[in-house]
Enzyme design. Structure first.
Site, PDB file in Angstrom:
ATOM      1  N   CYS A  17       9.560   1.690   3.407  1.00  0.00           N
ATOM      2  CA  CYS A  17      10.445   0.585   3.761  1.00  0.00           C
ATOM      3  C   CYS A  17      11.876   1.079   3.944  1.00  0.00           C
ATOM      4  O   CYS A  17      12.711   0.364   4.473  1.00  0.00           O
ATOM      5  CB  CYS A  17      10.415  -0.488   2.685  1.00  0.00           C
ATOM      6  N   LYS A  46      -1.292  -7.139  -9.280  1.00  0.00           N
ATOM      7  CA  LYS A  46      -2.238  -7.264  -8.158  1.00  0.00           C
ATOM      8  C   LYS A  46      -1.788  -6.244  -7.116  1.00  0.00           C
ATOM      9  O   LYS A  46      -0.915  -6.509  -6.292  1.00  0.00           O
ATOM     10  CB  LYS A  46      -2.203  -8.687  -7.599  1.00  0.00           C
ATOM     11  N   GLU A  81      -4.994  -3.701  -1.973  1.00  0.00           N
ATOM     12  CA  GLU A  81      -6.432  -3.442  -1.979  1.00  0.00           C
ATOM     13  C   GLU A  81      -6.779  -2.177  -1.197  1.00  0.00           C
ATOM     14  O   GLU A  81      -7.912  -1.717  -1.230  1.00  0.00           O
ATOM     15  CB  GLU A  81      -7.185  -4.658  -1.408  1.00  0.00           C
ATOM     16  N   PHE A 124       0.810  -1.225   0.000  1.00  0.00           N
ATOM     17  CA  PHE A 124       0.000   0.000   0.000  1.00  0.00           C
ATOM     18  C   PHE A 124       0.836   1.264   0.000  1.00  0.00           C
ATOM     19  O   PHE A 124       0.345   2.333  -0.353  1.00  0.00           O
ATOM     20  CB  PHE A 124      -0.952   0.009   1.212  1.00  0.00           C
ATOM     21  N   SER A 158       5.368  -7.004   3.224  1.00  0.00           N
ATOM     22  CA  SER A 158       5.939  -7.329   4.535  1.00  0.00           C
ATOM     23  C   SER A 158       6.708  -8.661   4.462  1.00  0.00           C
ATOM     24  O   SER A 158       6.464  -9.496   3.579  1.00  0.00           O
ATOM     25  CB  SER A 158       4.812  -7.428   5.566  1.00  0.00           C
ATOM     26  N   GLU A 209       8.960  -4.329  13.048  1.00  0.00           N
ATOM     27  CA  GLU A 209       8.860  -3.229  12.078  1.00  0.00           C
ATOM     28  C   GLU A 209       7.568  -2.477  12.422  1.00  0.00           C
ATOM     29  O   GLU A 209       6.469  -2.993  12.246  1.00  0.00           O
ATOM     30  CB  GLU A 209       8.763  -3.769  10.647  1.00  0.00           C
TER      31      GLU A 209
HETATM   32  P1  NAD Z   1       1.527  -6.657   2.955  1.00  0.00           P
HETATM   33  O1  NAD Z   1       2.567  -7.708   3.005  1.00  0.00           O
HETATM   34  O2  NAD Z   1       0.426  -6.713   3.957  1.00  0.00           O
HETATM   35  O3  NAD Z   1       0.790  -6.663   1.517  1.00  0.00           O
HETATM   36  C1  NAD Z   1       1.528  -6.671   0.315  1.00  0.00           C
HETATM   37  C2  NAD Z   1       0.705  -7.363  -0.769  1.00  0.00           C
HETATM   38  O4  NAD Z   1       0.470  -8.719  -0.357  1.00  0.00           O
HETATM   39  C3  NAD Z   1      -0.659  -6.726  -0.996  1.00  0.00           C
HETATM   40  O5  NAD Z   1      -0.930  -6.714  -2.379  1.00  0.00           O
HETATM   41  C4  NAD Z   1      -1.617  -7.643  -0.239  1.00  0.00           C
HETATM   42  O6  NAD Z   1      -2.896  -7.702  -0.812  1.00  0.00           O
HETATM   43  C5  NAD Z   1      -0.929  -8.993  -0.325  1.00  0.00           C
HETATM   44  N1  NAD Z   1      -1.186  -9.837   0.860  1.00  0.00           N
HETATM   45  C6  NAD Z   1      -1.412  -9.405   2.123  1.00  0.00           C
HETATM   46  N2  NAD Z   1      -1.614 -10.478   2.946  1.00  0.00           N
HETATM   47  C7  NAD Z   1      -1.503 -11.587   2.168  1.00  0.00           C
HETATM   48  C8  NAD Z   1      -1.603 -12.992   2.445  1.00  0.00           C
HETATM   49  N3  NAD Z   1      -1.846 -13.462   3.662  1.00  0.00           N
HETATM   50  N4  NAD Z   1      -1.418 -13.845   1.420  1.00  0.00           N
HETATM   51  C9  NAD Z   1      -1.155 -13.398   0.173  1.00  0.00           C
HETATM   52  N5  NAD Z   1      -1.067 -12.083  -0.138  1.00  0.00           N
HETATM   53  C10 NAD Z   1      -1.231 -11.181   0.848  1.00  0.00           C
HETATM   54  O7  NAD Z   1       2.283  -5.251   2.991  1.00  0.00           O
HETATM   55  P2  NAD Z   1       1.640  -3.797   3.105  1.00  0.00           P
HETATM   56  O8  NAD Z   1       1.118  -3.619   4.489  1.00  0.00           O
HETATM   57  O9  NAD Z   1       0.758  -3.524   1.963  1.00  0.00           O
HETATM   58  O10 NAD Z   1       2.955  -2.895   2.885  1.00  0.00           O
HETATM   59  C11 NAD Z   1       3.841  -2.570   3.918  1.00  0.00           C
HETATM   60  C12 NAD Z   1       5.011  -3.526   3.985  1.00  0.00           C
HETATM   61  O11 NAD Z   1       5.699  -3.521   2.733  1.00  0.00           O
HETATM   62  C13 NAD Z   1       6.047  -3.125   5.012  1.00  0.00           C
HETATM   63  O12 NAD Z   1       6.500  -4.281   5.656  1.00  0.00           O
HETATM   64  C14 NAD Z   1       7.163  -2.500   4.181  1.00  0.00           C
HETATM   65  O13 NAD Z   1       8.447  -2.530   4.763  1.00  0.00           O
HETATM   66  C15 NAD Z   1       7.099  -3.339   2.967  1.00  0.00           C
HETATM   67  N6  NAD Z   1       7.726  -2.681   1.828  1.00  0.00           N
HETATM   68  C16 NAD Z   1       8.942  -3.132   1.424  1.00  0.00           C
HETATM   69  C17 NAD Z   1       9.587  -2.506   0.378  1.00  0.00           C
HETATM   70  C18 NAD Z   1      10.931  -2.980  -0.085  1.00  0.00           C
HETATM   71  O14 NAD Z   1      11.375  -2.502  -1.106  1.00  0.00           O
HETATM   72  N7  NAD Z   1      11.588  -3.899   0.600  1.00  0.00           N
HETATM   73  C19 NAD Z   1       8.979  -1.420  -0.273  1.00  0.00           C
HETATM   74  C20 NAD Z   1       7.731  -1.000   0.151  1.00  0.00           C
HETATM   75  C21 NAD Z   1       7.107  -1.648   1.208  1.00  0.00           C
END
Ligand code: NAD
Length: 499
Positions: free
Chosen positions: A291, A183, A186, A159, A236, A384
């Site tokens: 991140c 994808k 959401e 997000f 994450s 985090e």
């Molecule tokens: P998230 O892991 O909750 O979601 C990321 C994606 O995975 C979304 O599209 C979501 O719909 C999907 N998802 C969520 N739960 C899922 C599940 N159980 N099974 C399958 N798919 C699932 O992350 P977020 O809250 O949207 O974003 C924040 C996180 O992203 C933080 O941990 C941040 O550090 C990380 N991030 C990392 C970088 C990097 O370059 N390393 C960059 C941006 C964000």
């Protein structure tokens, strides 16, 4: 994950984008989209079924057959048009980002600018896809390598950068001749549909770029689909690990970037004002939902007290408010649940500034917070937090500070603030992280280098965008070629050797 809910009919509807047009979801499952500054739901987004995902993959598969044949010159021409359109309309998309994510407009514009740099890098695709040629490798035989696209590739995004992170993926993937299924998160899905319309206007053929919205059901359908060749993921750490394991188990190439806890070390010889400005900018910009945010300050020796004092002075000057207000410098968090979770960390250590005080009444706000005396083993140190909470750990020596960086389960970014070039150079050599800043708090690489962390911040062996992005979205082929020369033709059953 966000729960599906019943919502009033007046809400804006966000559909999938498949084969060059919006397509309503089949399941009837939808998720809420909020304006986090107002704390109000503004839209609902379709959640894809495996059948919706299959429709998008089949559209991408059909488009691949012709897109991979489009000449490099023509592809580059389309990329230049994409570049121009994104540049012209950056304010339009920045407003979309602010309205669904909450980040302030100037920060949203910064996000688009950094994504645009990746698109600009991809305009050089004819050069990026050049290969090697060895004439006369053996007598009358030439050998050369080529890089070819993989087919249908997918991106699953978080997000916190709803425009830029997808650009890190779709731009190099499509430039290399692949077709793409995105994808997105959401929680703030509209930027992806905006991108789809823009790409169509730029002349990208239908089906080359598709969007399916949704939750775990959509993600699993992507990870299990036999016609998806590769998956890029950013999100994450637990989900990154799951995506990597599931995608690779299903025979796909995968790069899965995870979470972070970035340490900024400040040595006693550092310029205190410069370090305090950097810490405040990098910890509280985008409400800490980056991140590459600095979430831990490691204060070495005598620097701790003056540094904390300088940060304390700056915090009340950070203007917290609706991101649409040009005066605001920091917006709300993404959801009420996330805001409450972040606030729950203000129990550990010594809270120097408590962001629960002085917040706007409406919306998902938490003001900048500062906690001193955090240590490994405390929740606020180990997790985090992903919000505007900056922790401080005090140590006596540089070696202790580096040990904290290297013992962390994450290894995204880290930074050192010092005037001593020798120590900075040693830190660059020793630090266990993929991106290192020297007097730079958020060392996000420029587009012609690649972005990626170590340890729990990246699963897979290719960083994202830049040269490694081109590698990730192509596979190599080596051709050994001889044109008939009857004079040298004869039967030879030996293993081929150079002559
Ligand atoms: P998230 O892991 O909750 O979601 C990321 C994606 O995975 C979304 O599209 C979501 O719909 C999907 N998802 C969520 N739960 C899922 C599940 N159980 N099974 C399958 N798919 C699932 O992350 P977020 O809250 O949207 O974003 C924040 C996180 O992203 C933080 O941990 C941040 O550090 C990380 N991030 C990392 C970088 C990097 O370059 N390393 C960059 C941006 C964000």
């Amino acid at each position: 994950m966000t729960e599906t809910i019943e919502a009033p009919a007046a809400l804006r509807q966000i559909n999938h984008w498949i084969g060059g047009r919006p397509v309503a979801g089949q399941s009837g499952r939808k998720g809420p989209v909020f304006n986090p500054a107002a704390g109000r739901q503004t839209a609902e987004v379709d959640f894809a079924t495996p059948e919706d995902v299959d429709r998008a993959v089949q559209a991408a598969r059909a488009a691949f057959a012709t897109w991979r044949e489009v000449s490099l010159a023509k592809r580059a021409e389309i990329f230049f048009r994409i570049r121009e359109l994104v540049h012209e309309r950056r304010e339009e998309v920045a407003r979309i980002l602010t309205s669904e994510h909450g980040k302030v407009l100037s920060d949203a514009l910064g996000e688009v600018t950094r994504g645009l740099e990746v698109i600009e890098f991809c305009c050089g695709l004819p050069t990026l896809l050049k290969s090697e040629y060895s004439e006369q490798a053996s007598t009358g035989i030439d050998v050369y390598s080529i890089r070819q696209p993989l087919g249908v590739v997918a991106g699953i995004t978080p997000f916190n950068f709803p425009a830029m992170v997808p650009m890190w993926m779709w731009a190099p993937a499509i430039a290399c001749g692949n077709t793409f299924v995105l994808k997105p998160s959401e929680k703030d899905p509209s930027a992806s549909n905006w991108t789809a319309e823009l790409l169509k206007e730029a002349g990208l053929p239908d089906g080359v770029f598709n969007v399916v919205h949704g939750d775990k059901i959509a993600v699993d359908a992507v990870l299990e689909h036999p016609d998806v060749a590769a998956v890029s993921f950013v999100g994450s750490t637990p989900i990154a690990r799951y995506v990597y394991e599931t995608a690779t188990k299903n025979g796909k190439r995968c790069q899965a970037l995870g979470g972070a806890k970035n340490h900024m070390i400040v040595l006693p010889d550092a310029d205190i004002d410069m370090a305090a400005d950097a810490a405040v900018s990098a910890a509280y910009g985008s409400a800490g939902e980056r991140c590459m945010a600095v979430s831990m300050l490691v204060a070495v020796g005598s620097v701790a007290d003056p540094l904390i004092e300088a940060i304390k002075e700056r915090i009340p000057k950070v203007k917290v408010g609706d991101g649409m207000d040009p005066a605001s410098e920091m917006g709300p968090l993404i959801t009420r649940e996330h805001r409450d979770k972040v606030a729950s960390y203000l129990e550990d250590g010594d809270v120097v500034v408590d962001g629960r005080e002085n917040c706007p009444d409406e919306g998902f706000f938490l003001a900048p917070s500062l906690i001193d005396n955090l240590e490994p083993g405390m929740r606020a140190y180990d997790d985090e937090i992903f919000g505007p909470v900056l922790g401080v750990t005090r140590v006596d020596t540089y070696d202790e500070a580096v040990r904290l960086v290297n013992d962390s389960p994450w290894g995204n970014g880290t930074a050192i603030f010092t005037r001593d070039g020798g120590v900075a150079r040693r830190f660059q050599f020793e630090a266990g992280a993929g991106m290192v800043g020297v007097n730079v708090p958020i060392p996000v690489p420029v587009a012609y280098y690649s972005f990626g962390g170590w340890k729990g911040s990246l699963f897979g062996d290719r960083h994202i965008y830049g040269p490694e992005g081109i590698d990730f979205y192509t596979r190599g082929k080596v051709v050994t070629s001889r044109w008939p020369d009857p004079a040298t033709s004869k039967v030879d059953l030996g293993f081929p050797q150079t002559r």
